[in-house]
Each structure stands twice: as structure tokens, then as C-alpha cells.
Write a protein that holds these residues in place. Structure first.
Motif, mmCIF file in Angstrom:
data_model
loop_
_atom_site.group_PDB
_atom_site.id
_atom_site.type_symbol
_atom_site.label_atom_id
_atom_site.label_comp_id
_atom_site.label_asym_id
_atom_site.label_seq_id
_atom_site.Cartn_x
_atom_site.Cartn_y
_atom_site.Cartn_z
ATOM 1 N N ASP A 1 18.893 15.255 -31.145
ATOM 2 C CA ASP A 1 18.191 16.137 -32.054
ATOM 3 C C ASP A 1 18.246 17.749 -31.960
ATOM 4 O OD1 ASP A 1 15.933 16.039 -33.705
ATOM 5 O OD2 ASP A 1 14.556 16.682 -32.242
ATOM 6 N N GLN A 2 18.623 18.092 -30.768
ATOM 7 C CA GLN A 2 18.849 19.523 -30.916
ATOM 8 C C GLN A 2 20.174 19.958 -31.135
ATOM 9 O OE1 GLN A 2 16.780 22.319 -30.184
ATOM 10 N NE2 GLN A 2 15.169 21.014 -30.843
ATOM 11 N N ARG A 3 21.179 19.274 -30.764
ATOM 12 C CA ARG A 3 22.774 19.554 -30.639
ATOM 13 C C ARG A 3 23.156 19.034 -31.949
ATOM 14 N NH1 ARG A 3 24.146 19.615 -24.891
ATOM 15 N NH2 ARG A 3 22.848 21.068 -24.105
ATOM 16 N N PHE A 4 23.098 17.886 -32.252
ATOM 17 C CA PHE A 4 24.061 17.486 -33.512
ATOM 18 C C PHE A 4 23.356 17.222 -34.669
ATOM 19 C CE2 PHE A 4 26.473 15.787 -29.724
ATOM 20 C CZ PHE A 4 27.637 16.779 -29.711
ATOM 21 N N GLU A 5 21.745 17.406 -34.492
ATOM 22 C CA GLU A 5 20.983 17.159 -35.760
ATOM 23 C C GLU A 5 21.098 15.958 -36.319
ATOM 24 O OE1 GLU A 5 21.379 20.634 -38.296
ATOM 25 O OE2 GLU A 5 21.061 22.125 -36.463
ATOM 26 N N ILE A 6 21.218 14.647 -35.693
ATOM 27 C CA ILE A 6 21.245 13.446 -35.982
ATOM 28 C C ILE A 6 19.778 12.713 -35.707
ATOM 29 C CG2 ILE A 6 22.424 11.284 -35.566
ATOM 30 C CD1 ILE A 6 24.841 12.913 -34.741
ATOM 31 N N GLY B 1 15.298 11.118 -22.549
ATOM 32 C CA GLY B 1 15.142 12.343 -23.280
ATOM 33 C C GLY B 1 16.606 13.550 -23.399
ATOM 34 N N GLU B 2 17.312 12.880 -22.458
ATOM 35 C CA GLU B 2 18.728 13.491 -22.395
ATOM 36 C C GLU B 2 19.348 13.144 -23.851
ATOM 37 O OE1 GLU B 2 19.168 13.721 -17.557
ATOM 38 O OE2 GLU B 2 20.252 12.256 -18.788
ATOM 39 N N ILE B 3 19.354 11.847 -24.298
ATOM 40 C CA ILE B 3 19.786 11.261 -25.406
ATOM 41 C C ILE B 3 19.238 11.896 -26.633
ATOM 42 C CG2 ILE B 3 20.484 9.268 -26.886
ATOM 43 C CD1 ILE B 3 20.837 7.797 -23.840
ATOM 44 N N TRP B 4 17.780 11.598 -26.465
ATOM 45 C CA TRP B 4 17.198 12.245 -27.780
ATOM 46 C C TRP B 4 17.342 13.811 -27.969
ATOM 47 C CZ3 TRP B 4 11.304 13.292 -27.167
ATOM 48 C CH2 TRP B 4 10.669 13.714 -28.300
ATOM 49 N N HIS B 5 17.395 14.463 -26.862
ATOM 50 C CA HIS B 5 17.682 15.992 -27.031
ATOM 51 C C HIS B 5 19.056 16.315 -27.697
ATOM 52 C CE1 HIS B 5 19.410 19.938 -25.394
ATOM 53 N NE2 HIS B 5 18.268 20.224 -25.622
ATOM 54 N N LEU B 6 20.283 15.528 -27.145
ATOM 55 C CA LEU B 6 21.468 15.774 -27.494
ATOM 56 C C LEU B 6 21.671 15.598 -28.897
ATOM 57 C CD1 LEU B 6 24.523 16.107 -26.654
ATOM 58 C CD2 LEU B 6 24.608 13.300 -26.707
ATOM 59 N N HIS C 1 8.934 18.560 -23.627
ATOM 60 C CA HIS C 1 8.905 17.670 -24.956
ATOM 61 C C HIS C 1 10.065 16.783 -24.965
ATOM 62 C CE1 HIS C 1 8.596 16.724 -29.237
ATOM 63 N NE2 HIS C 1 9.990 17.057 -29.386
ATOM 64 N N TYR C 2 11.281 17.011 -24.292
ATOM 65 C CA TYR C 2 12.426 16.072 -24.482
ATOM 66 C C TYR C 2 12.400 15.227 -22.988
ATOM 67 C CZ TYR C 2 13.986 17.957 -29.038
ATOM 68 O OH TYR C 2 13.886 18.365 -30.406
ATOM 69 N N TRP C 3 11.508 15.470 -22.401
ATOM 70 C CA TRP C 3 11.495 14.476 -21.071
ATOM 71 C C TRP C 3 12.573 15.121 -20.282
ATOM 72 C CZ3 TRP C 3 12.145 9.581 -24.505
ATOM 73 C CH2 TRP C 3 10.885 9.552 -25.459
ATOM 74 N N PHE C 4 12.728 16.257 -20.119
ATOM 75 C CA PHE C 4 13.504 16.831 -18.880
ATOM 76 C C PHE C 4 12.555 17.510 -17.835
ATOM 77 C CE2 PHE C 4 16.623 16.737 -22.283
ATOM 78 C CZ PHE C 4 17.944 17.023 -21.589
ATOM 79 N N ASP C 5 13.175 17.509 -16.635
ATOM 80 C CA ASP C 5 12.433 18.202 -15.475
ATOM 81 C C ASP C 5 12.667 19.537 -15.653
ATOM 82 O OD1 ASP C 5 11.746 18.928 -12.983
ATOM 83 O OD2 ASP C 5 12.158 17.197 -11.761
ATOM 84 N N LEU C 6 12.099 20.491 -16.037
ATOM 85 C CA LEU C 6 12.120 21.893 -16.090
ATOM 86 C C LEU C 6 12.471 22.391 -14.677
ATOM 87 C CD1 LEU C 6 9.732 22.842 -18.700
ATOM 88 C CD2 LEU C 6 12.162 22.640 -19.180
#
Length: 850
Positions: free
Chosen positions: A633-638, A626-631, A211-216
């Protein structure tokens, strides 16, 4: 006369390309099937390979098989970000299904040298994981065949008494669904295989990632995503002997199975692993010979980085096996080897699945013995290693220590917290945020892989990164301990259940003159945004100040009611809630008369709430975006807007005060897009740019940046043509860790307490330092390599080079990053450098920017 292998191979291409196949095309000869077990077509309404199965269809079929078979159980092991179920089939004899807990308990003895496991009678366990890259779908569609065959084939009934098969039909449900929707939506009933067809050009960001464009497939060790944590839990619960990992590669290739290049195996992987992998490979070769498929091994791919699904098992007494199938990328595509059909790709994967089964069956005792021996030898390895434990922590920041401890615990590794403060070789480790990981435990080799540094290698080519030293990634104090030091400390074991991150609190009473929040905690940006969003006035101290008994550093935020209109009690309560949710402490100050500067000082600047746009699509690097989006959205809720590059123009950017341009190619913006960005920055915007984005800004004179030339081309009159690929590959910086020096007084350095920092880079773009020495807040040292591989020709490009650089454009600022501050979601140590640019770019003085 017998046909040649190549003609047989091509006949399979042609047959599967132009004729609709039925189930017999896939199934092996000599088996009969229980008619009570539904075929995939009976549930899905179409034959395997006719359409791309969506994730919900895979789950539907797996449930149907489990309901019909006494060999199969179905369980949901977790949910993805998009709330799709992750499922697991356990396939074995009905008798074994009745004693699963007993089998797991017996297998746990394989890791315990103090007990004796019955390797002769213990079932072998094989995990089958399909399509961790969602747009490599032949694996996931082959899982339909595997589920049917292993549940319904009458002839394997007796075999399953000694085998447990674990089947995960889609390791990346969200990506698989994204891709299957695309190709199914563009399928023609009359296909021609033209590679130019839109079916083969899926829309950005494509289905490879989650979803966050990470290579799982790079997240098995970092475990930053729910999909990874859930499947790693299955691995640790079962300790499979063989771990199958089904992938795809370029359309013009053939079929690969491991082992990879022997010289590129990680040194912590035992040689016996390579020997067994090669032995299993003979089964694949034999099976693929029978169906006429071309294949190769011991080329191209390696077994170095332990974060991949095929390599993570190798450091834990298991055998990871990668399969790479040439991809049709849709239903039918012309390739260098003829027409490549989707059914043919599925058939190859299923054939390798069956050959793995045969190897597991016939090598059962050998594989169980290998795992037992692997862990029985650990004690000798620990005794020979002077490093008996690793300690890590950070005096000012609980969160980063917590997250590293949490990461380690996911891998069945024991972690201990300190019951007292200790000082080791001049470094202080506090009880509330420091942890010790003893080496003397079964996962010794995996622990070693997490904490060690390496800068010498037997081979200079890497399929993935060459270093991932976790304490460096988290920017933590750490060191290896000998047994004498370890025994001095009073410790207590922590577990996944009792490891908690302490909530923050407000220290002081309601009615304070002002409130102060230090910027040293990892989650300070989360709290800052919540404070601003609540309507409070938030200012940042650009110099130090103090109160009685407490000193506050640069970057401390001062919070007052602003326009909120709250009374003292409600204001205090709201701040308390934010502190608790963000795990940061906030201090109530009784007076504005503070030491150093007073709280009305002009060195304390008001902050505007970040309104952030992240450029996506087009040539933007999806991983970094995706790393920025995840940071955020998921970590900082910004909140963050994912803004397509084709939306740039006119007054689109006026809604934002922060614009982020990740690594990528931005030529599609053209002169008009560049003009819009330049105008926006000059009016006071903060622009964050990385890699190719900086090159675009330089070319369009948005800020001033210079780059150092890459390594000189190879010289000499003549060199062996056969050496070209290796010599070129050796110059690639695939991923290594570097030493850098941070200016702690610069807004980019706020919250950091030491100038020594480790950064991660995985390219050869070298940024020349600014002529303005105040514009280089982070630079590499003159001996930059900390861990990993670096070709000597690239060293001059990095030495004393610029990692972060500031350029002024009118009233705005451009913050340029040479390195990835948010790499793969686990590079916690430099996240705050990135967030400082977001929050404090607005206060960087114009004279300090180039």
C-alpha cells in the motif's frame, strides 16, 4: 500494629476495584492546585480511570490545560496514518517558555565537544512518552494526571525554572483509539472482573499496533512510520536527559522499572548509564513503597536493541527508562494478586512519573554532566577505532541507497554523497547512488550500532532481536573505510531537505517498437503494476538480451500498447509519467531484432496483473500481515484485499490470482478451507506462504514440504531447575541475520545482481531443501550466521537449508518462505524476493517445482 506491605498492596487493589475513585486517589499528598487549571473531569465529564480516554479526548484535555496555564505550550508535531494529531506539551516556567530556542541552542552544545555547555545552570529535560502500545492504556490515561499536576501544582513553580518537561500523551494514537473504543463498548456499569469477559478479548488485530499493525516500540531506530519520525525529531531537537516509556505487561504481574538485566545491556551503552538508571530506580522504589505497590527490576527485560523507546536514548547520552505495569486490559479484572482495577494501574504509572520528576530535579547537574561527558569522550573513541567511515551503495539501484541515507539522516547524523565514482578493494561505488557516513561525529556510537556486526555476546537471552546491521538489511555493497581511503573521495554533505530520489525517465523517442524496463530498481514492481493497470501488454524476459550499447538482464519487462488504444505520443507520455512517479528508467527500443533473443522469443512471457488477497484475522500473525499490507500500500501502491480467513470457501478466491498466507495458525480453515485453497492453486493461482502457513499446507497436502527437526532436547540425568528458563531461552532465535545464496537465473532472483544475500529470521522452523534442485532458488550457506546470536544446537537446522522453496500444485505454484522478507518494514534487501513471487510466480516452469 502496622500492616504488612502485601496487605497494604492488596488494599489498594480492593479499594480501587470496588469504589469509584476521585482525583485525590491519584494526587500526591502535600500539594495545592491552581483552581484556574481545569481538572480532567471538568473537561472529559468523568474521572480519570472511570472510562478509557479516547485519543481525541486526550488531545482535548491537553489543549485545555495549555490554554489555561502559563507553564504549558501545546503543539502538533505531526499526523498518523489515520490523520490523528501527534501532540506535545512543553511544561516549564513561563520565563523558560519565552526562551525555548535559547535553551535548545545551549543543549545542542552538549553534543559539540568544541564548545562548552553550562551544565551547572542548564535546565534538565525529561521526555514523558505514554502507551506506544495502544492496548497498554494506563500510561496514556496517566498522562492526564501528569498534565494536570505539572500545570497546576503550586509547589513546583520554583522547580520548573530548572526543568523542561516534554509530554506526549499517546505515542500510538491510532492503536490507542482502536483499543479504547473496544473496552468502552464492552464495559458494564456493574463489573465482576471475570477474565473470560469479552471486554478483555479485543478483536484482531488488537490495539497494540499502529494502522499497519506495526509495533511502534520497535521503530525508533528504523523510523519507517510517520509516528516514529515525528517523535524522533522531537528527541533530536531537545536531547532529553531522561526518556520515560510507559508500558503494560501481563495481568498477573506487578510493576517493573529499569534497569533491566545488567548482562544484557548493549556493549555500546556506557556503564555510567546503568549506574544512573539504578540511582533513578531508588526514587521509584521509595515512591512505590509509600503506596504499597509490588515491583521488581533487573529481571526479565533488557537494554540491547536500540530500536525501543527505552533503549534508543541510551546510546545518545540520555537515560531511557521502561515502566511495565500489570494490565487490567479493561476496567476491572481478576488477577493472581486479587482484583486489578484500571484506576490502580494508572496510579502506579503516575507515581513512577512523579518519582522520575523528583530524580530529574535532584540529579539535574549530574545528568547534564553525563551527557556532556558522553559526547566529549567520542573523539577518543573515534581515534581508537580503525574504522573512520562507512560507505554504502548499489550500482544498479538508487532507491535502496537513498532510503538508507534517509533513515540515517533522521538521527542527526551527517551523511555525504560521492562527487565521483570510486573503487575500494575491488568494489565500485557510483557517485549517483553511494554515500559515506564519517565516524568522527557526535553520533559515533549510534553509527557504530547501525553498521557493526556482532556474533559473540555476554548473555544468550534477548528480549528482542540481536542484530540489525543496516547495509545487510538493505542488501547494499558496503565497507568500513580507514582515513586514507576516506580522504581520497570527493564528497558533498546531504541533508533531509536536499536528499532526493531521482525521478525515472523514458530514454528514447515516441514511436518505439517496444519499451524495456529493467527489474533491478527497488521500485520496479510499482512501475510494473501501473503499466499493467493502464492496460498495456507487459511481458517478462526470462533470458538476457541486448541492443546496441545496452544489455538487459533476466526479469526485464517489455511494454507495448496492448489494448490501450493509445497513439504513439500519448503512449510514450503515459509511460514517461509512470517512470517518473516510480523512479525507474524505461528504454525505448527501435527494433525487435535484439541480440541473445529477439523480442518475439517464446522465452519472453506475458504477465497477468496481480490481483492479490492477503489472509488476515483468526490466527494470522498481525505483524507479518501488516508488513505485507504496508509494503503493497505505501511502497508500491498496489491494491491488496485484506481477506478474513473465515471468508475462504466456495468461489471467494476466484477474484484473485495471488493469495498470501503470512505466518500464523490456520487450523480454523479446516478441511473445507484447505480444499478451497488447493482447488484455487491447482487452477493456476500463486500462493505465498510463510512459517506456520507452510505447516498447514503440508498437513493438508497442498504442495510438498519437509522440515528439519528442531534442536534435540537437553540430555543428562539431572540439571538445576533454576537454570531451566535461561537454558530454554538460549535456544530461541529471537532475530539474527544469515548468509544465503540466490539463483540469479530463477524468476525469484530476477533483478538481483549478486548471488550473495542476507536474510532475517526470528524463529526455529527449519525447512528441508526440495529434492528437486531447481525448486530451491534461495538456500543458506554452510556458514550461515552473518550477524547476531544463534545457539549452536540450531546451526544444523539452518546450514544449507532452504530459505525459499517452490512447489507445484496442478497449474499453480506455492512459494514457501522460511524467513521474513519484509521484517519491520526496513528489510529492503529482500522485499523484491517477495515481490518476485507476486509477479513472476505465474511464469515458474512446472518441472522446476517440487
Amino acid at each position: 500494629m502496622k500492616r504488612s506491605l502485601l496487605s497494604l498492596f492488596l488494599s489498594f487493589f480492593i479499594l480501587s476495584s470496588y469504589a469509584q475513585v476521585d482525583l485525590s486517589y491519584y494526587l500526591p499528598v502535600g500539594y495545592t492546585y491552581d483552581e484556574s487549571i481545569p481538572t480532567p473531569k471538568e473537561i472529559l465529564g468523568y474521572e480519570v480511570g472511570e472510562w478509557h480516554a479516547t485519543h481525541d479526548q486526550l488531545v482535548m484535555y491537553m489543549k485545555a490545560v495549555a490554554e489555561a496555564s502559563d507553564r504549558v505550550t501545546f503543539e502538533e508535531i505531526g499526523r498518523t496514518y489515520e490523520k490523528r494529531p501527534q501532540v506535545l506539551l512543553t511544561i516549564t516556567s513561563s520565563a523558560n517558555l519565552g526562551r525555548i530556542d535559547q535553551i535548545k541552542a545551549e543543549r545542542a552544545k552538549l553534543r559539540d565537544s568544541r564548545t562548552s555547555a553550562d551544565v551547572e545552570n542548564m535546565p534538565v529535560v525529561m521526555f514523558m512518552g505514554y502507551s506506544v502500545h495502544g492496548n497498554e492504556p494506563s500510561g496514556a490515561n496517566a498522562s492526564l494526571l501528569a498534565a494536570y499536576h505539572f500545570a497546576a501544582a503550586n509547589e513546583i513553580e520554583a522547580d520548573l525554572a530548572d526543568m523542561v518537561l516534554l509530554l506526549d500523551p499517546a505515542l500510538n494514537p491510532d492503536g490507542l483509539n482502536r483499543f479504547s473504543s473496544w473496552v468502552n463498548s464492552h464495559k458494564s456499569y456493574t463489573m465482576n472482573g471475570d477474565p473470560n469477559n469479552r471486554e478483555f478479548s479485543e478483536a484482531w488485530p488488537r490495539g497494540r499496533t499502529n494502522h499497519y499493525w506495526f509495533d511502534l516500540n520497535r521503530d525508533w531506530l528504523p523510523v519507517q512510520h510517520p509516528e516514529s519520525r515525528n517523535r524522533v525529531r522531537v528527541f533530536q531537537d531537545w536531547l532529553p536527559n531522561i526518556h520515560l516509556d510507559f508500558h503494560e505487561m501481563g495481568t498477573n504481574s506487578t510493576f517493573f522499572f529499569q534497569p533491566g538485566v545488567p548482562a544484557r545491556m548493549h556493549p555500546l551503552t556506557p556503564e555510567k548509564n546503568l549506574e544512573l538508571t539504578a540511582k533513578i530506580g531508588t526514587y521509584h522504589a521509595s515512591a512505590l513503597d509509600k503506596i504499597g505497590s509490588l515491583y521488581f527490576n533487573q529481571e526479565s527485560y533488557d537494554d540491547y536493541y536500540y530500536g525501543k523507546g527505552s533503549t534508543y536514548p541510551d546510546v545518545q547520552g540520555s537515560i531511557g527508562i521502561l515502566f511495565e505495569q500489570a494490565s487490567s486490559r479493561g476496567h476491572l479484572q481478576q488477577s493472581a494478586n486479587g482484583m486489578l482495577s484500571f484506576p490502580f494501574t494508572i496510579k502506579n504509572q503516575f507515581t513512577a512519573n512523579l518519582s522520575s520528576y523528583e530524580a530529574a530535579k535532584e540529579m539535574r547537574q549530574e545528568l547534564n554532566t553525563f551527557m556532556s561527558d558522553f559526547y566529549n569522550n567520542i573523539e577518543n573513541e573515534v581515534n581508537a577505532d580503525p574504522n573512520k567511515a562507512y560507505i554504502f551503495g548499489n550500482e544498479q539501484d538508487d532507491a535502496k541507497s537513498y532510503h538508507l541515507a534517509d533513515l540515517i539522516l533522521q538521527h542527526d547524523i551527517k551523511v555525504f554523497s560521492l562527487n565521483e565514482d570510486i573503487t575500494v578493494n575491488g568494489r565500485r561505488f557510483k557517485s549517483e547512488n553511494s554515500f559515506i557516513v564519517p565516524a568522527d561525529q557526535p553520533q559515533y556510537r549510534l553509527i557504530k550500532a547501525m553498521f557493526e556486526t556482532r556474533d559473540t555476546f555476554s548473555d544468550s537471552l534477548f528480549y528482542d532481536i540481536s542484530a540489525w546491521t543496516y547495509p545487510m538489511a538493505f542488501n547494499l555493497d558496503y565497507m568500513a573505510l580507514n582515513s586514507q581511503i576516506l580522504n581520497l573521495a570527493s564528497t558533498e554533505e546531504v541533508t533531509k531537505d536536499n536528499l532526493v530520489l531521482k525521478p525515472g525517465e523514458v530514454i528514447g523517442s515516441p514511436g518505439a517498437y517496444s519499451y524495456a524496463m529493467e527489474w533491478t530498481d527497488y521500485y520496479s514492481p510499482k512501475a510494473a503494476y501501473k503499466l499493467m493497470d493502464a492496460g498495456f501488454l507487459v511481458r517478462v524476459a526470462t533470458t538476457e538480451f541486448g541492443t546496441t550499447g545496452k544489455q538487459f538482464g533476466r526479469g526485464t519487462l517489455l511494454i507495448s500498447k496492448g489494448k490501450s488504444g493509445l497513439d504513439d505520443q500519448t503512449f510514450h507520455q503515459k509511460i514517461s509519467e509512470i517512470a517518473s512517479a516510480s523512479t525507474v528508467d524505461i528504454y525505448a527500443l527501435d527494433s525487435g531484432s535484439t541480440t541473445g533473443v529477439n523480442l518475439g522469443s517464446p522465452t519472453i512471457s506475458p504477465l497477468g496483473k496481480p490481483e492479490i488477497a492477503l489472509l488476515v484475522e483468526g490466527g494470522v500473525n498481525g505483524y507479518e500481515a501488516g508488513e505485507i499490507w504496508h509494503l503493497m500500500d505505501q511502497r508500491f501502491e498496489i491494491p491488496i484485499t485484506l481477506l478474513s480467513v473465515d471468508r475462504i470457501g466456495g468461489n471467494t478466491l476466484d477474484r484473485y490470482n495471488v493469495l498470501i498466507m503470512p505466518e500464523g495458525r490456520y487450523n480454523s480453515l479446516g478441511k473445507s478451507g484447505a480444499s478451497a485453497i488447493q482447488s484455487w492453486v491447482s487452477r493456476g493461482g500463486t500462493l505465498l506462504a510463510k512459517g506456520g502457513a507452510i505447516q498447514f499446507l503440508k498437513a493438508n497436502e497442498i504442495g510438498k514440504f519437509n522440515f528439519r527437526e528442531a534442536a534435540e532436547p537437553e540430555s543428562g540425568l539431572q540439571k538445576a531447575y533454576s537454570d531451566y528458563e535461561n537454558n530454554r531461552g538460549a535456544r530461541v532465535t529471537g532475530g539474527a541475520i544469515f548468509n544465503a545464496t540466490l539463483d540469479l537465473t530463477h524468476p525469484i532472483g530476477y533483478g538481483y545482481t549478486t548471488s550473495d544475500i542476507h536474510t532475517f529470521r526470528n524463529d526455529n522452523s527449519f525447512m528441508e531443501p526440495s529434492e528437486n534442485p531447481y525448486a530451491n532458488p534461495l538456500v543458506y550457506t554452510d556458514q550461515p550466521l552473518a550477524s547476531g546470536y544463534l545457539h549452536p544446537s540450531n546451526l544444523p537446522g539452518i546450514q544449507n537449508g532452504s530459505v525459499i522453496q517452490i512447489s507445484g500444485v496442478g497449474r499453480g505454484r506455492v512459494v514457501a518462505f522460511a524467513d521474513n522478507m519484509n521484517f519491520r518494514g526496513f528489510w529492503f534487501g529482500t522485499n523484491k524476493l517477495f515481490m518476485n513471487a507476486v509477479f513472476f510466480g505465474q511464469v515458474i516452469q512446472s518441472g522446476t517445482a517440487r
